[in-house]
Motif scaffolding. Structure first.
Motif, PDB file in Angstrom:
ATOM      1  N   SER A  18       1.004  -1.236   0.090  1.00  0.00           N
ATOM      2  CA  SER A  18       0.376  -0.228  -0.344  1.00  0.00           C
ATOM      3  C   SER A  18       1.018   0.617  -0.282  1.00  0.00           C
ATOM      4  O   SER A  18       0.083   2.166  -0.284  1.00  0.00           O
ATOM      5  N   ASP A  40       0.051  -5.188   4.239  1.00  0.00           N
ATOM      6  CA  ASP A  40      -0.094  -4.226   4.615  1.00  0.00           C
ATOM      7  C   ASP A  40      -1.310  -3.854   5.615  1.00  0.00           C
ATOM      8  O   ASP A  40      -1.891  -4.547   6.494  1.00  0.00           O
ATOM      9  N   ILE A  41      -0.643  -3.040   6.663  1.00  0.00           N
ATOM     10  CA  ILE A  41      -1.150  -2.575   8.042  1.00  0.00           C
ATOM     11  C   ILE A  41      -2.261  -1.350   7.264  1.00  0.00           C
ATOM     12  O   ILE A  41      -2.935  -1.026   7.973  1.00  0.00           O
ATOM     13  N   ARG A  42      -2.233  -0.941   6.172  1.00  0.00           N
ATOM     14  CA  ARG A  42      -3.606  -0.619   5.317  1.00  0.00           C
ATOM     15  C   ARG A  42      -4.089  -0.784   4.454  1.00  0.00           C
ATOM     16  O   ARG A  42      -2.968  -1.144   3.629  1.00  0.00           O
ATOM     17  N   GLN A  43      -5.137  -0.592   3.430  1.00  0.00           N
ATOM     18  CA  GLN A  43      -5.206  -0.288   1.978  1.00  0.00           C
ATOM     19  C   GLN A  43      -5.593   0.237   1.857  1.00  0.00           C
ATOM     20  O   GLN A  43      -6.650   1.468   1.945  1.00  0.00           O
ATOM     21  N   SER A  44      -5.269   1.439   0.509  1.00  0.00           N
ATOM     22  CA  SER A  44      -5.087   2.662   0.373  1.00  0.00           C
ATOM     23  C   SER A  44      -5.644   2.392  -0.942  1.00  0.00           C
ATOM     24  O   SER A  44      -5.604   3.201  -1.822  1.00  0.00           O
ATOM     25  N   PHE A  52      -5.998  -7.461  -1.411  1.00  0.00           N
ATOM     26  CA  PHE A  52      -5.196  -7.272   0.011  1.00  0.00           C
ATOM     27  C   PHE A  52      -5.825  -7.977   1.197  1.00  0.00           C
ATOM     28  O   PHE A  52      -7.003  -8.656   1.430  1.00  0.00           O
ATOM     29  N   HIS A  53      -4.604  -7.785   2.149  1.00  0.00           N
ATOM     30  CA  HIS A  53      -4.272  -8.950   3.350  1.00  0.00           C
ATOM     31  C   HIS A  53      -3.851  -7.479   4.042  1.00  0.00           C
ATOM     32  O   HIS A  53      -3.200  -7.114   4.090  1.00  0.00           O
ATOM     33  N   MET A  54      -4.769  -7.606   4.890  1.00  0.00           N
ATOM     34  CA  MET A  54      -4.494  -6.280   6.312  1.00  0.00           C
ATOM     35  C   MET A  54      -4.186  -6.965   7.347  1.00  0.00           C
ATOM     36  O   MET A  54      -4.385  -7.509   7.896  1.00  0.00           O
ATOM     37  N   ASP A  56      -0.341  -6.867  10.789  1.00  0.00           N
ATOM     38  CA  ASP A  56       0.997  -6.080  10.888  1.00  0.00           C
ATOM     39  C   ASP A  56       1.746  -7.484  10.541  1.00  0.00           C
ATOM     40  O   ASP A  56       1.939  -8.793  10.534  1.00  0.00           O
TER      41      ASP A  56
END
Ligand SMILES: NC(=O)C1=CN([C@@H]2O[C@H](COP(=O)(O)OP(=O)(O)OC[C@H]3O[C@@H](n4cnc5c(N)ncnc54)[C@H](OP(=O)(O)O)[C@@H]3O)[C@@H](O)[C@H]2O)C=CC1
Ligand SMILES: CC(C)CCC[C@@H](C)[C@H]1CC[C@H]2C3=C(CC[C@]12C)[C@@]1(C)CCC(=O)C[C@@H]1CC3
Length: 345
Positions: A18, A40-44, A52-54, A56
């Motif tokens: 992201s 990622d820790i965020r989806q942008s 997407f896999h959110m 840590d």
């Protein structure tokens, strides 16, 4: 237990996908026919073909879900380098990278490409055409870089041809381009506050600034060259524009392109460095009472006033690397991409 993923499988994962570099990498991978999982820790953003896999990256279970059926992993996640949260750098860049390695091995991933940094060998003094055999910095310029050194060592040491787990590290320098949240925004902010009038030193120091698409190209070449017995296994590679430029010419070109005045007045390097050092000591002493972040930190003055450019001969020889976008074109595309940072906007 590891089930080896079929070689030739074009499913890959981008950890940190992201972010600025990560998103450019994802876009190019899609163009080249890969299917991509982003962790990622965020989806942008959203893009067709991207899952997407959110989570840590310190969480192995979350990683294992994202790495299912993936044969190739790019790891370009990191906390923001300007943060002063040492524990965060240590947790994400060191322990988190160890977790990424373990998760890759457990999921049967065959190739891991790490985004490291050319600054792992920089100590604030001149580096001219530095090659990859320079020793790691004994006194890295900040704690972020200290953890990038440990991270790179972990990934390169994990390369194990016998077990079929291959690793390589890409060391970019001064990445710039559309959507970069750091370099151009910091520069424009400094100009808007009227602090871009001075050139530190005589202005002749050469630095590498690397257009983001060249960094992406280096990552994909590395991934596609990384095979058993390839010379790149377990090694670091500088990836730059291969066009070192005067730091202040680069800054001026970007500023003028966005409608701001170029810096004109020279200040002696030693004087500015000394003042930045004093200011930094003052912030330490006053920290219990007031907290402020000076623009002129010793690290920034060193980056602005010394030579730091690197040879990418090794990448040319071992993986046929050649930049795909010139510096001139990269600057033009970058300037065009920031209408909201133009003077008066
Ligand atoms: N930009 C540059 O000039 C250079 C960059 N590099 C390296 O390139 C890589 C990419 O940099 P860049 O694209 O600029 O950085 P960005 O900050 O734009 O991207 C990094 C991404 O990783 C995410 N992230 C942070 N911590 C975690 C975590 N614990 N788990 C999962 N995701 C996480 C970030 O989320 P969030 O934003 O929410 O923190 C962000 O989305 C980094 O490894 C950096 O060290 C090397 C040399 C130069
Ligand atoms: C590693 C480098 C090739 C990339 C450097 C990225 C940032 C550290 C730089 C981006 C904008 C720069 C900048 C300064 C220092 C280095 C940057 C933050 C100054 C603060 C240096 C002192 C000044 O006169 C103002 C500069 C503003 C821009």
């Amino acid at each position: 237990m590891a089930t080896r993923v079929r070689p030739g499988n074009k499913r890959c994962a981008v950890i940190g996908g992201s972010g600025f570099l990560g998103r450019h990498l994802v876009e190019k991978l899609l163009d080249r026919g890969y299917s991509v999982s982003v962790f990622d820790i965020r989806q942008s953003y959203e893009l067709p073909g991207v899952v997407f896999h959110m989570g840590d990256l310190c969480d192995k279970q979350a990683l294992l879900t994202a790495l299912k059926d993936v044969s190739l992993v790019f790891h370009c996640a990191s906390p923001f380098p300007g943060s002063d949260d040492r524990a965060l750098f240590e947790r994400v860049n060191i322990q988190g990278t160890q977790t990424v390695i373990l998760a890759c091995i457990e999921a049967g991933v065959q190739k891991l490409v790490l985004t490291s940094s050319a600054s792992v060998v920089y100590e604030g003094t001149d580096i001219k055409n530095g090659r990859e055999d320079l020793p790691y910095a004994k006194k890295p310029i900040d704690y972020y870089t200290a953890t990038k050194i440990q991270q790179e060592k972990l990934v390169l040491e994990a390369c194990d041809q016998q077990k079929g787990f291959l690793t390589v590290a890409i060391r970019p320098h001064g990445i710039f381009g559309p959507r970069d949240p750091q370099l151009v925004p910091i520069l424009v902010d400094t100009a808007r506050r009227g602090k871009m009038k001075f050139i530190i030193g005589d202005g002749s120091n050469l630095v590498d600034f690397t257009f983001v698409e060249n960094v992406v190209h280096g990552h994909i070449l590395a991934a596609e060259t990384l095979k058993s017995n390839s010379p790149i296994c377990g090694k670091p590679y500088h990836i730059t524009n291969d066009e070192p430029v005067r730091f202040w010419d680069f800054m001026s070109e970007v500023l003028v392109g966005l409608g701001y005045a170029a810096p004109r007045y020279h200040l002696p390097y030693a004087l500015v460095y000394g003042l930045a050092l004093l200011l930094w000591l003052l912030t330490l002493v006053l920290r219990p009472f007031v907290s402020f972040k000076p623009t002129f930190t010793p690290m920034r003055v060193a980056l602005a006033g010394t030579h730091h450019y690197y040879s990418c001969e090794r990448a040319k020889e071992d993986m046929g690397y050649k930049p795909v976008v010139s510096l001139k074109e990269g600057i033009a595309r970058t300037v065009q991409s920031y209408p909201h940072l133009r003077r008066g906007a």
